[in-house]
Design an enzyme around this catalytic site. Structure first.
Site, PDB file in Angstrom:
ATOM      1  N   THR A 217      -8.501   6.833  -1.908  1.00  0.00           N
ATOM      2  CA  THR A 217      -9.899   6.425  -2.086  1.00  0.00           C
ATOM      3  C   THR A 217     -10.847   7.587  -1.821  1.00  0.00           C
ATOM      4  O   THR A 217     -11.994   7.545  -2.275  1.00  0.00           O
ATOM      5  CB  THR A 217     -10.276   5.240  -1.180  1.00  0.00           C
TER       6      THR A 217
ATOM      7  N   LYS B 152      -7.983  13.594   4.592  1.00  0.00           N
ATOM      8  CA  LYS B 152      -7.090  12.439   4.559  1.00  0.00           C
ATOM      9  C   LYS B 152      -6.118  12.556   5.735  1.00  0.00           C
ATOM     10  O   LYS B 152      -6.110  13.566   6.426  1.00  0.00           O
ATOM     11  CB  LYS B 152      -6.328  12.350   3.233  1.00  0.00           C
ATOM     12  N   ARG B 153      -5.320  11.526   5.954  1.00  0.00           N
ATOM     13  CA  ARG B 153      -4.299  11.598   7.007  1.00  0.00           C
ATOM     14  C   ARG B 153      -3.435  12.836   6.820  1.00  0.00           C
ATOM     15  O   ARG B 153      -3.165  13.234   5.681  1.00  0.00           O
ATOM     16  CB  ARG B 153      -3.403  10.362   6.978  1.00  0.00           C
TER      17      ARG B 153
ATOM     18  N   HIS C 261       0.806  -1.222   0.000  1.00  0.00           N
ATOM     19  CA  HIS C 261       0.000   0.000   0.000  1.00  0.00           C
ATOM     20  C   HIS C 261       0.841   1.275   0.000  1.00  0.00           C
ATOM     21  O   HIS C 261       0.291   2.351   0.241  1.00  0.00           O
ATOM     22  CB  HIS C 261      -0.916   0.028   1.220  1.00  0.00           C
TER      23      HIS C 261
END
Length: 803
Positions: free
Chosen positions: A644, A536-537, A350
Site C-alpha cells: 500500500t 516498509k517492514r 495477506h
C-alpha cells in the site's frame, strides 16, 4: 457539521475552563490538545449515538472487522477533516494565539500495528464510515503497542512505546460491556436428559476483557462507527488471601494486552501471542452475540444480521469460538451451528509466505484452550470425512486443519468461511494456482480478489495540503468523495504552468522534510537531489538489500571518478525489524553503517546521502511520502501480496520503481508502461527457478565486476563497524543461495536506476509522469475496496460511488 469560528472559540475557552480551570494565557500545548480533543468528542458524540441507534432500530446487518493491528496514526486532524471543521478550527485557534500544528504534534502516534496490515485496517474503518457501511473494528488495546525503535551504534534497539502514558482522549471505557474470557483448565462433555452434550469446566483462568470504544468519523456524512479495542484485566475478587499470588496473577493477565507481537523466539512468547489472539476473538464475538440478542431474533438468522471478517490468520479462532457459543451456550446442533458460522465468517489472506501462515502446536492449543481444541478436532474430523468421498486422499490430507502435530490457522479460516480473498490480482492468482491450489480445487467459488486501497483523506488531503489545494483549483473537489475523478487531471498533462506548479509543491515538501531531518538527525540533505524512498517492514523478501547494494555501487563509482555523471541522490529508509528476526536486524545495522560511511565522506559531498529514520510510523510517513520522488517497490516478484505504500507514494506524485509484484501490476496497468519503471524477474520466472533449481547466485558474484566489488565491500573492511553483519549478508547471498534472487535482479535494477536518473533531468517530463500517476491513483481508494467487501462478501448496505 455546521460550526462558526466564533462558536468554536467560545466552546474551546469554555471546555478549557471545565477541564483545567484555567485561561488560555495560562495553558500549555498539552492542555490545549486535551481540551481540543474533548471538544471534538463532544461535537461528534451525538452522531455517534444516533448512528448506533439507527443501526439498532432498522435492524441493520453489521460487519465486524477483526484485526490484530490497527495502525491508526494521529487522529486529531483526521477527525477535524472528516467533521468538516479543519479550517474553521485552525483559523479559530490562530485567533486565540494557538498553532494547530503544534497541538497536533502532542498527540502520541499509537503503535497498534507493524506495517501494511495495520494501516490497511485503519484505512478500511475510515472508509467504512465514509461509505456509510455499518461496520466496526475489533482488536486489542495494546498498552505499549509494537515497540519504539532506537538506533544505538547503528543497531536496532527495542524500547517500550507507552503511548497511553497520558491517556487517550479519543476512547471511552465501557465497563458495563466487559466480558469474561476463559483459558486453561479441564473440560469434559456430559449428555443431558435432552440428549445435548454440555461442557463442564474445572480449574480455568478467567480474564476480564474490558472494551475501550473509539469513534470512527465518516467524511462529511454524520456517520460515526466504532473501533472497539479490548484490555485484559483481573476479574473482581472479594476473597484475596495471598497478596503476592494476586499480584503475579494480575501481571500475567495484564500482559495479554501489553505488547503487540511478543517475541516469538521462545515458547512463552508464542503462548502469549496465542492468548492474545483468542482473547480479542472471544471478547469480540461475545460482544457481537450480546448485541444481536437485542434484536430478539433466532440464532438461525445470525448470518442475516452479522458478518465477521478475519483479517489475516491472527483472528482465525473466530471460527471455533463462534461454534463454541452456538453449541454450548445457544444449544444449537452441530449442522445448524456450522452452517451459521460459515455464512457469518469471511477471510482475507495477506501473504504467500509460508512462515506467515500461522500454525500452533497441538499441545499448546489443547492446554490453553481445551474446549476450543475439542471443537477444532471435530471440525477437522467432519471436513476429512466429507472430503474423502469427493477428492483424492493427498488433497484431503494437505487441506486438513490438524496435520503434523500442528493446528493450521489459515486452513481453519478457509474451511470455516464462505469467502476467501486475496488483496491484489496477482496475489489472488498465485493463491489459486500455487499457495492454496488444493483449497481452490475444493472450494473454487469461495475465492475472489479485493485489491487493497488507501484513504486519500489522510494520505493526500492531510499529508499534502499544497497538492490538495492545487488539485482543487484545477478540477474542483468532487474527487474528495469520488476519488476516480482525479482522472480529470490528465487534461493538464501537457500544461506547462500546471507541471511547474507541481514541481514547486514537490520542492516545498522536500524542503520541509529536509528541515525535519536536520532538526532530528543533524544531517543536511539537498532538496535538489532525487529523494528515493523505501518505507516498509524490514524483511528479506522486500529486498532493502538490493537497494543498499546499488547505493554501494554508486559510492564506488564516485570514489573512482568524483565527476561521474550521477544526479545527486538522497536514499530514504524507514523500517522496523521484528525483535527476533536476526537477519533483518543485521540488514538495518549494515544500512546504518553504510550511511555513516557515505554521509561523512567529504569527497562525496551532496552527491549521495542515506537517511534511515528511527521509529518509522504513520506520522513519519506523512512527512516522507509528500517529499518522495521515487517509490521503491522492489520485492521479489510473487512475494508481496499487494503493498500500500506504492499507492500512497503514487497518489503524491512519486514515480514507481518496481518489480511486477503485488499491486504494482495494477499500477502499471493504470498509468501505462511509460509512467512507471519496471525491472526484474517476473512471477513465472521465479517459479521456474523453483521448479528446476537452476539458480546459482555465486555465478553472478563471479561474473559481474560491479557486483563483485560491491559484495567484496561487505567483507573487506570498506564498511567500518559492520564486519559481522557484512559477512552474514555476503554469505546469505553468495554461499547460501540468495533466497530472494537479489543478485539475479541487481543488473536490471541498476539499469532501471540509470533510467530514473535520466528521466529526472527533464523536469517537465518527470512532472508529467507524476501528474499521470496522481490522476490514476483514485481507483486505489479504500472507499472502493470496502464497498466491494460490503456488496460482494458481507452483504451489507453502503453508499456506492462510481469507480
Amino acid at each position: 457539521m455546521d460550526l462558526s469560528k466564533r462558536k468554536f472559540k467560545e466552546d474551546f475557552k469554555k471546555m478549557l475552563t471545565e477541564v483545567y480551570s484555567m485561561d488560555i494565557s495560562e495553558s500549555e500545548t498539552t492542555e490545549q490538545y486535551v481540551t481540543l480533543g474533548n471538544l471534538i468528542r463532544s461535537y461528534s458524540s451525538k452522531n455517534w449515538g444516533r448512528t448506533n441507534q439507527r443501526y439498532i432500530e432498522k435492524k441493520k446487518k453489521q460487519a465486524y472487522y477483526f484485526s490484530m493491528e490497527f495502525l491508526l496514526g494521529r487522529m486529531l486532524k483526521s477527525n477535524l477533516l472528516n467533521l468538516g471543521i479543519l479550517d474553521t478550527v485552525r483559523d479559530g485557534l490562530r485567533d486565540l494565539g494557538i498553532d494547530l500544528e503544534e497541538i497536533a504534534q502532542i498527540e502520541p502516534d499509537p503503535g497498534l500495528g507493524n506495517g501494511g496490515l495495520g494501516r490497511l485496517a485503519a484505512c478500511f474503518i475510515d472508509s467504512m464510515a465514509t461509505s456509510e457501511i455499518p461496520a466496526h473494528g475489533n482488536g486489542i488495546r495494546f498498552k505499549y503497542g509494537l515497540f519504539k525503535q532506537k538506533f544505538v551504534n547503528g543497531y536496532q534497539v527495542e524500547l517500550p512505546e507507552n503511548w497511553l502514558q497520558n491517556g487517550n482522549v479519543w476512547e471511552t471505557r465501557k465497563m458495563h460491556a466487559a466480558v469474561n474470557v476463559r483459558f486453561y483448565g479441564k473440560v469434559w462433555l456430559e449428555q443431558t436428559s435432552a440428549g445435548v452434550l454440555e461442557p463442564h469446566y474445572e480449574d480455568t483462568q478467567e480474564v476480564l476483557a474490558v472494551p475501550y470504544d473509539t469513534p470512527v468519523v465518516g467524511f462529511n456524512n454524520d456517520v460515526i462507527n466504532t473501533l472497539r479495542l479490548w484490555s485484559a484485566e483481573v476479574p473482581p475478587q472479594d476473597d484475596i488471601t495471598d497478596y503476592w499470588s494476586y499480584i503475579h496473577q494480575r501481571n500475567q493477565i495484564e500482559s495479554i494486552s501489553e505488547v503487540l507481537y511478543p517475541d516469538d523466539s521462545n515458547y512463552e512468547g508464542r503462548l502469549l501471542r496465542l492468548k492474545q489472539e483468542y482473547f480479542f476473538v472471544s471478547a469480540g464475538i461475545q460482544s457481537i452475540i450480546r448485541h444481536y440478542k437485542k434484536m430478539d431474533l433466532s440464532m438461525n438468522h445470525l448470518a442475516e444480521k452479522v458478518a465477521i471478517h478475519i483479517n489475516d490468520t491472527h483472528p482465525a479462532l473466530c471460527v471455533p469460538e463462534l461454534m463454541r457459543i452456538l453449541l454450548d451456550e445457544e444449544k444449537m446442533d452441530w449442522e445448524h451451528a456450522w452452517n451459521v458460522t460459515v455464512n457469518v465468517m469471511s477471510y482475507t489472506n495477506h501473504t504467500i509466505m509460508s512462515e506467515a501462515l500461522e500454525k500452533w502446536p497441538i499441545e499448546m492449543i489443547s492446554t490453553l484452550l481445551p474446549r476450543i481444541y475439542q471443537i477444532i478436532c471435530e471440525i477437522d474430523r467432519r471436513f476429512t470425512m466429507k472430503m474423502s468421498t469427493l477428492f483424492e486422499r493427498e488433497i484431503v490430507e494437505r487441506t486438513r486443519i490438524i496435520e503434523g502435530g500442528h493446528v493450521k490457522m489459515a486452513h481453519m479460516a478457509i474451511i470455516g468461511s464462505h469467502s476467501v480473498n486475496g488483496v491484489a490480482q496477482l496475489h489472488t492468482t498465485i493463491l489459486k494456482e500455487k499457495v492454496l491450489h488444493d483449497f481452490f480445487l475444493v472450494y473454487p467459488s469461495k475465492f475472489n480478489n479485493k485489491t487493497n486501497g488507501i484513504t486519500q483523506r489522510r494520505w493526500l488531503m492531510l499529508a499534502n495540503e499544497p497538492l490538495c489545494d492545487l488539485i482543487n483549483r484545477k478540477i474542483g473537489n468532487e474527487w474528495e468523495t469520488t476519488p476516480t475523478e482525479l482522472k480529470m487531471l490528465k487534461a493538464f498533462r501537457d500544461d506547462e504552468k500546471t507541471l511547474l506548479e507541481l514541481a514547486q509543491i514537490k520542492r516545498l515538501n522536500k524542503e520541509r522534510f529536509a528541515e525535519h531531518i536536520k532538526k532530528t538527525m543533524d544531517l543536511t540533505i539537498n532538496p535538489d537531489a532525487i529523494f528515493d524512498v523505501q518505507i516498509k517492514r524490514l524483511h528479506a523478501y522486500k529486498r532493502q538489500l538490493l537497494n543498499l547494494l546499488h547505493i554501494l555501487s554508486l559510492y564506488f563509482q564516485l570514489k573512482d571518478d568524483p565527476q561521474a555523471d550521477i544526479h545527486p541522490r538522497v536514499f530514504i529508509f524507514g523500517a522496523k525489524a521484528a525483535p527476533s528476526y536476526t537477519y533483518a536486524k543485521q540488514i538495518i545495522k549494515l544500512i546504518n553503517s553504510v550511511a555513516d560511511l557515505i554521509n561523512h565522506d567529504a569527497a562525496i559531498a551532496d552527491k549521495l546521502k542515506i537517511v534511515f529514520v528511527e521509529n518509522y510510523g504513520v506520522s513519519l510517513a506523512e512527512k516522507i511520502i509528500p517529499a518522495a520522488d521515487v517509490s521503491e517497490q522492489i520485492s521479489l516478484a510473487s512475494k508481496e501480496a499487494s503493498g500500500t505504500s506504492n499507492m500512497k507514494l503514487m497518489l503524491n506524485g512519486a514515480i514507481t520503481l518496481a518489480t511486477l509484484d503485488g499491486a504494482n501490476v495494477e499500477i502499471r496497468d493504470r498509468v501505462g508502461e511509460k509512467n512507471i519503471v519496471i525491472f526484474g524477474l517476473r512471477e513465472d520466472e521465479v517459479y521456474q527457478y523453483y521448479h528446476d533449481g537452476s539458480y546459482q547466485s555465486r555465478s553472478y558474484y563471479e561474473n559481474n565486476p560491479v557486483l563483485h566489488r560491491v559484495l567484496n565491500g561487505l567483507i573487506d573492511g570498506t564498511i567500518p563497524g559492520a564486519e559481522a553483519e557484512g559477512r552474514s549478508v555476503f554469505d546469505s547471498l553468495v554461499q547460501y543461495g540468495d533466497e530472494y534472487f537479489v543478485l539475479r535482479d541487481f543488473e536490471a535494477y541498476a539499469d532501471a536506476q540509470k533510467h530514473i536518473d535520466q528521466l529526472y533531468r527533464d523536469t517537465l517530463q518527470w512532472q508529467k509522469m507524476a501528474l499521470i500517476n496522481i490522476a490514476g491513483a483514485g481507483v486505489f481508494s479504500s472507499d472502493y475496496t470496502v464497498q466491494q467487501y460490503a456488496s460482494q462478501i458481507w452483504d451489507v448496505s453502503s453508499k456506492v460511488r462510481n469507480i
